[in-house]
Design a protein around this motif. Structure first.
Motif, PDB file in Angstrom:
ATOM      1  N   CYS A 184       0.906  -1.122   0.017  1.00 15.57           N
ATOM      2  CA  CYS A 184       0.065   0.142  -0.195  1.00 15.57           C
ATOM      3  C   CYS A 184       0.690   1.124   0.063  1.00 15.57           C
ATOM      4  O   CYS A 184       1.882   1.173   0.017  1.00 15.57           O
ATOM      5  N   LEU A 185       0.323   2.302  -0.067  1.00 17.36           N
ATOM      6  CA  LEU A 185       1.130   3.700  -0.001  1.00 17.36           C
ATOM      7  C   LEU A 185       1.873   3.858   1.209  1.00 17.36           C
ATOM      8  O   LEU A 185       2.937   4.320   0.977  1.00 17.36           O
ATOM      9  N   ALA A 207       7.443  -4.184  -5.160  1.00 18.37           N
ATOM     10  CA  ALA A 207       7.307  -3.040  -4.411  1.00 18.37           C
ATOM     11  C   ALA A 207       7.843  -1.767  -5.160  1.00 18.37           C
ATOM     12  O   ALA A 207       7.436  -0.554  -5.035  1.00 18.37           O
ATOM     13  N   HIS A 208       8.963  -2.175  -5.865  1.00 24.27           N
ATOM     14  CA  HIS A 208       9.550  -0.983  -6.681  1.00 24.27           C
ATOM     15  C   HIS A 208       8.485  -0.383  -7.745  1.00 24.27           C
ATOM     16  O   HIS A 208       8.321   0.936  -8.032  1.00 24.27           O
ATOM     17  N   HIS A 213       4.690   3.621  -9.808  1.00 26.56           N
ATOM     18  CA  HIS A 213       3.615   3.969 -10.473  1.00 26.56           C
ATOM     19  C   HIS A 213       2.574   4.659  -9.560  1.00 26.56           C
ATOM     20  O   HIS A 213       1.125   5.094 -10.001  1.00 26.56           O
ATOM     21  N   HIS A 214       2.805   4.915  -8.041  1.00 29.05           N
ATOM     22  CA  HIS A 214       2.018   5.651  -7.384  1.00 29.05           C
ATOM     23  C   HIS A 214       2.914   6.710  -6.658  1.00 29.05           C
ATOM     24  O   HIS A 214       2.704   7.013  -5.447  1.00 29.05           O
ATOM     25  N   PHE A 215       3.869   7.186  -7.507  1.00 32.85           N
ATOM     26  CA  PHE A 215       4.921   7.986  -6.857  1.00 32.85           C
ATOM     27  C   PHE A 215       4.337   9.227  -6.177  1.00 32.85           C
ATOM     28  O   PHE A 215       4.571   9.602  -4.923  1.00 32.85           O
ATOM     29  N   GLU A 216       3.442   9.936  -6.892  1.00 32.06           N
ATOM     30  CA  GLU A 216       2.829  11.138  -6.281  1.00 32.06           C
ATOM     31  C   GLU A 216       2.134  10.945  -5.156  1.00 32.06           C
ATOM     32  O   GLU A 216       2.486  11.546  -4.027  1.00 32.06           O
ATOM     33  N   GLU A 217       1.061   9.948  -5.229  1.00 35.79           N
ATOM     34  CA  GLU A 217       0.452   9.755  -3.926  1.00 35.79           C
ATOM     35  C   GLU A 217       1.347   9.283  -2.655  1.00 35.79           C
ATOM     36  O   GLU A 217       1.256   9.597  -1.434  1.00 35.79           O
ATOM     37  N   VAL A 218       2.607   8.434  -2.960  1.00 34.19           N
ATOM     38  CA  VAL A 218       3.283   7.880  -2.208  1.00 34.19           C
ATOM     39  C   VAL A 218       4.039   8.999  -1.360  1.00 34.19           C
ATOM     40  O   VAL A 218       4.144   9.241  -0.202  1.00 34.19           O
TER      41      VAL A 218
END
Length: 288
Positions: A184-185, A207-208, A213-218
């Protein structure tokens, strides 16, 4: 295994807490067939994993753990091949587990090496195993006999570490699948860093990719992002699969630097300049 060829450093406390976002009551059992468990089955069936709801509570410390470990010894006798008495005793912190060398050898190269070094001594039957806990050893031995292992948010980190240490690949695989399913984030960075210490290449890549693919949210919600080292941050930013705008990267870097301004301010120009970014539309200019 790759894990055997390098010196592993202990994971950081943040890595060991990488599942802190899981619901405390969540108990899931992931089932994997061991090489010696059960009857011959269709090979396609052996590839399947069953996920079952699992009740119960986590083990307490001290006497409760010892009591359950001792009780497990009786259970092992019921799983033993008919007419075959145990010919080995695995001893962990004074708790003894009777077992069959053949079954443990089929499950783990570690036990094959352990027992083969002592074949010449027929009297040798007690093997003291350091560096683990009775509860973790109980789970690994039960897996060797039954082909199942209960993996939960409470035990997955410790179980993965022990499965890696003792080369119990089936258990290691189940732990990795459990973590994949619960990325998850909030925990993806912790899992990615954690897999750098153990032989989990597929989980590490999963995980990488999740981070990319969720960089902005992370970067918005993950406290683990702020704890990234400069080297780890570079590994993420240099990937071509990073599908975000330059402004998103720039804002993420500012947030990362601001978390430890005195130490990290020197890196901002290096990180941006390395890619030769020119973010002119927003009024930010950085050149090589």
């Amino acid at each position: 295994m790759a894990a055997e060829s390098r010196i592993l450093q202990p994971p950081s406390p943040s890595s060991l807490a990488l599942l802190r976002h899981f619901p405390p009551s969540q108990k899931v059992q992931w089932v994997e067939e061991s090489p010696t468990a059960g009857k011959q089955r269709d090979p396609r069936v052996l590839q399947e994993r069953r996920v079952e709801a699992c009740g119960g509570v986590g083990l307490g410390a001290g006497m409760r753990e010892r009591k359950m470990s001792a009780g497990a010894c009786t259970a092992f006798h019921g799983l033993c091949p008919e007419g075959k008495l145990p010919n080995a005793i695995i001893s962990v912190d004074g708790i003894e587990f009777p077992a069959h060398k053949t079954i443990l050898c089929n499950c783990s190269p570690y036990f094959r090496a352990l027992f083969s070094s002592s074949w010449s001594s027929a009297e040798k039957s007690v093997y003291k195993i350091p560096g683990t806990s009775p509860e973790m050893m109980r789970l690994l031995i039960e897996y060797a006999y039954s082909g199942t292992v209960p993996v939960t948010a409470d035990n997955v980190v410790s179980l993965l570490i022990e499965a890696d240490q003792f080369n119990v690949l089936g258990t290691l695989r189940v732990c990795c699948e459990f973590l994949k399913a619960h990325l998850c984030l909030e925990n993806c960075i912790g899992i990615w860093k954690f897999t750098g210490y153990y032989y989990c290449p597929d989980l590490r890549e999963e995980a990488h990719q999740f981070i990319l693919h969720h960089f902005e949210e992370v970067t918005r919600v993950s406290t683990e992002f702020l704890e990234l080292s400069i080297d780890d941050l570079e590994r993420i930013l240099e990937k071509e699969e990073l599908p975000v705008t330059e402004e998103v990267v720039f804002n993420a870097l500012l947030k990362w630097v601001a978390h430890d301004l005195q130490t990290r301010r020197q890196h901002i120009v290096v990180l941006l300049g390395k890619e030769g970014w020119r973010i002119g539309q927003k009024g930010f200019f950085f050149f090589k």
